[in-house]
Structures are given as C-alpha cells and as structure tokens.
Design an enzyme around this catalytic site. Sequence first.
Site, mmCIF file in Angstrom:
data_model
loop_
_atom_site.group_PDB
_atom_site.id
_atom_site.type_symbol
_atom_site.label_atom_id
_atom_site.label_comp_id
_atom_site.label_asym_id
_atom_site.label_seq_id
_atom_site.Cartn_x
_atom_site.Cartn_y
_atom_site.Cartn_z
ATOM 1 N N LEU A 152 0.860 -1.178 0.000
ATOM 2 C CA LEU A 152 0.000 0.000 0.000
ATOM 3 C C LEU A 152 0.901 1.234 0.000
ATOM 4 O O LEU A 152 2.010 1.206 0.539
ATOM 5 C CB LEU A 152 -0.894 0.036 1.253
ATOM 6 C CG LEU A 152 -1.967 -1.041 1.390
ATOM 7 C CD1 LEU A 152 -2.658 -0.907 2.751
ATOM 8 C CD2 LEU A 152 -2.990 -0.956 0.270
ATOM 9 N N ASP A 153 0.406 2.327 -0.569
ATOM 10 C CA ASP A 153 1.152 3.578 -0.513
ATOM 11 C C ASP A 153 1.345 4.005 0.937
ATOM 12 O O ASP A 153 0.550 3.648 1.818
ATOM 13 C CB ASP A 153 0.401 4.682 -1.257
ATOM 14 C CG ASP A 153 0.243 4.399 -2.735
ATOM 15 O OD1 ASP A 153 1.094 3.671 -3.285
ATOM 16 O OD2 ASP A 153 -0.728 4.901 -3.333
ATOM 17 N N LYS A 154 2.369 4.779 1.176
ATOM 18 C CA LYS A 154 2.678 5.248 2.533
ATOM 19 C C LYS A 154 1.449 5.842 3.217
ATOM 20 O O LYS A 154 1.153 5.530 4.378
ATOM 21 C CB LYS A 154 3.797 6.290 2.478
ATOM 22 C CG LYS A 154 4.086 6.976 3.801
ATOM 23 C CD LYS A 154 5.124 8.067 3.653
ATOM 24 C CE LYS A 154 5.317 8.826 4.962
ATOM 25 N NZ LYS A 154 6.304 9.927 4.830
ATOM 26 N N THR A 156 -1.766 5.525 2.450
ATOM 27 C CA THR A 156 -2.999 4.746 2.364
ATOM 28 C C THR A 156 -3.023 3.786 3.543
ATOM 29 O O THR A 156 -2.036 3.111 3.826
ATOM 30 C CB THR A 156 -3.069 3.954 1.043
ATOM 31 O OG1 THR A 156 -3.104 4.876 -0.048
ATOM 32 C CG2 THR A 156 -4.309 3.080 0.996
ATOM 33 N N ARG A 261 -6.152 6.065 -7.271
ATOM 34 C CA ARG A 261 -5.893 7.502 -7.282
ATOM 35 C C ARG A 261 -5.882 8.056 -8.705
ATOM 36 O O ARG A 261 -6.468 9.114 -8.991
ATOM 37 C CB ARG A 261 -4.562 7.786 -6.575
ATOM 38 C CG ARG A 261 -4.547 7.334 -5.131
ATOM 39 C CD ARG A 261 -3.153 7.293 -4.535
ATOM 40 N NE ARG A 261 -2.567 8.625 -4.424
ATOM 41 C CZ ARG A 261 -1.322 8.847 -4.033
ATOM 42 N NH1 ARG A 261 -0.523 7.828 -3.714
ATOM 43 N NH2 ARG A 261 -0.864 10.082 -3.939
#
Length: 330
Positions: A152-154, A156, A261
């Site tokens: 996961l993105d930082k 998120t 996104r």
Amino acid sequence: MGGQDDFEQDAEDSGDVERRVADVDAAGHGERLDRWLTTQAPEFSRNHLQALIERGCVLADGKPVTKPAHRLRAGQRIEIELQPTDESRAFRAEAMALDFVYEDEHLLVVNKPAGLVVHPAAGNWSGTLMNGLLAHHAAAATLPRAGIVHRLDKDTSGLMIVGKTLEAVTALSRQIAAREVHREYLALAWGRADEAFVVELPLRRDPVSRVKMAVAPANMGKPARTDVFPLGVGEVDVGVQIRPVSAVHCVLHSGRTHQIRVHLMHRGHPLVADTLYGGLAALGLARQALHAARLTFTHPVTGAALALTAPLPADLAAAWAQIGAASLPD
C-alpha cells in the site's frame, strides 16, 4: 598516496562504527578529501563518504572537516568514523506496535496505518513495515521482502497480507498474479459520483514526473480496472465555494501502483487531500482519503475462505461522518 593498509582501526571501537586513522603522504598532497578517502575505504561509495564528511565524521589534525572538496596537505593526520550505509541498516528488526487482524503459523494480515512505509527505500531506510515484521517473527528474515506480497502507498491505510513461510509467500503471490485476492477500498473523492461506473484504462509511469503514474495510450501500459460504487454525496465548504464530495467503494481487478488515485482523478474525481493528483485537502485530512477496507482470499495452506475487514481509522471516520455516507456494504 597512502593505501588502505595505512589506516589503523581503533581497537576500542565496537559494533557497526569503525574509526580509522591515516597520514597523508606526498602523493596525496593537494588531493580532494572525498576522492582520497575512496582509496582508503574502497568498500564505501564516494557518495557515502561525502555524507560522512558533511556529518562531521572526518577530522584533519584533530579538527572537523565538513567539505568534501577540502584539499589535503602532506603530513596531515586524517581520522574518519566509518558508519554503515543506510542501505545496510535497512533489513534490521525494529520492534513496533502493529495491528494484526488475523494471524496463524502460515500468514498474517496487518491493518497498516497511514504514514507507515512498507519497504525500505531512499529516504526511508528504517521504521518501515518490513522492519517491524522482522522483529515480529524470526522466519521473516529468511523470506523475500520479509513475506510482504503486495503493498500500500505510505499514506494509504488498511489491510495487507504477509506470508510467514516460503510456501505461503509463493502461494499468495500466485493468487495475486491470478487476481484471486479480492481487494476493496473506501475513498472520499471530489465531485458528485452518485452512479456506479467502471474505469478500465492501462497505467504507466508518468513520463514527466517519475513519482506519479498516468493513464497510458492503448497498448503502452499495464491493464488496470477499477469498479466504483457510490455510498453517498455530501457538501464541503472550501472557503470560496461549496463543493460536493463523494464517498465511494472501489473494487480492484488489478493492483497497479496508485491505481485508484489515477483512475478516479482521470474521471474528474481526485481523492480528497491527494495533492499529488490534484485533490484539494479538506475535512481535516492530511493524507489521501483512501483505506483498504476488505480482503477476501483463500488460505494458501488450509484452503479456508478468508474475508477480513478493517474499520475506517480515526481521521477518515471523522471525515466520513461529515459527509454522512454509508459504510462498506456487506
């Protein structure tokens, strides 16, 4: 010029830091300090040695030298504190509080908070989820990426699967590649999204900004599909106008970097507070309004069906309440 053997290691040094001392010979007279040090400590890159100089780790005749371009004089005594590179520290166990929503001897599912980086990388060589997993169970050190099979993105939040054995990691990776791990997200997006829609557009690295992804021309990116379902629409006062914000439930059919996104931005619905993709910050949020809320998959060893959920974290729950939208459907 003095060779590496001219350095003396301080016998009192211990651990990862080593102190070396050497005298500059005639051949080293007038040489740049950083270039000279590469011959004295060839196991380190010049960039790393420059960083050590700038940190004050190098003394010339007992006085700190902080400029890599400093010119040496014959007879000077150079002392350097050789600290390990950040990269070499990346795969270290770091105890941290992690929220496990499921765990057995084969795998675990962690509810990652926003702000936690998944893998060590430039700028984040420590304090990552991987560091925490290495501290959580010893077998993580024997597994690729400590058992992490997706990311996961930082900024998120939400659910991630981690294998605890090589058998589980291999099987889970195959399930993800075959799109047999079902991932569902909750998001807040700008604009009025009151009908379900599908975005099926390939993605690639943005050709202008390497930190972003972008929709790719046909046959030039990786296939990606996101199904979007409305959960409610509210209105937000942004100071100069009232703008609609939609709560949406997103179902991934692929797991590309920044997929939700970019797909929502492309449809004119950038996520709230996703400034990288043009989403204005609002509702008290300091990070993109995206949460991995549900994972459904088959246990790689027992074959049991697993369906796990994670409630909205406090920041998103507060924003969600302002919209007055429904939550994740059953």
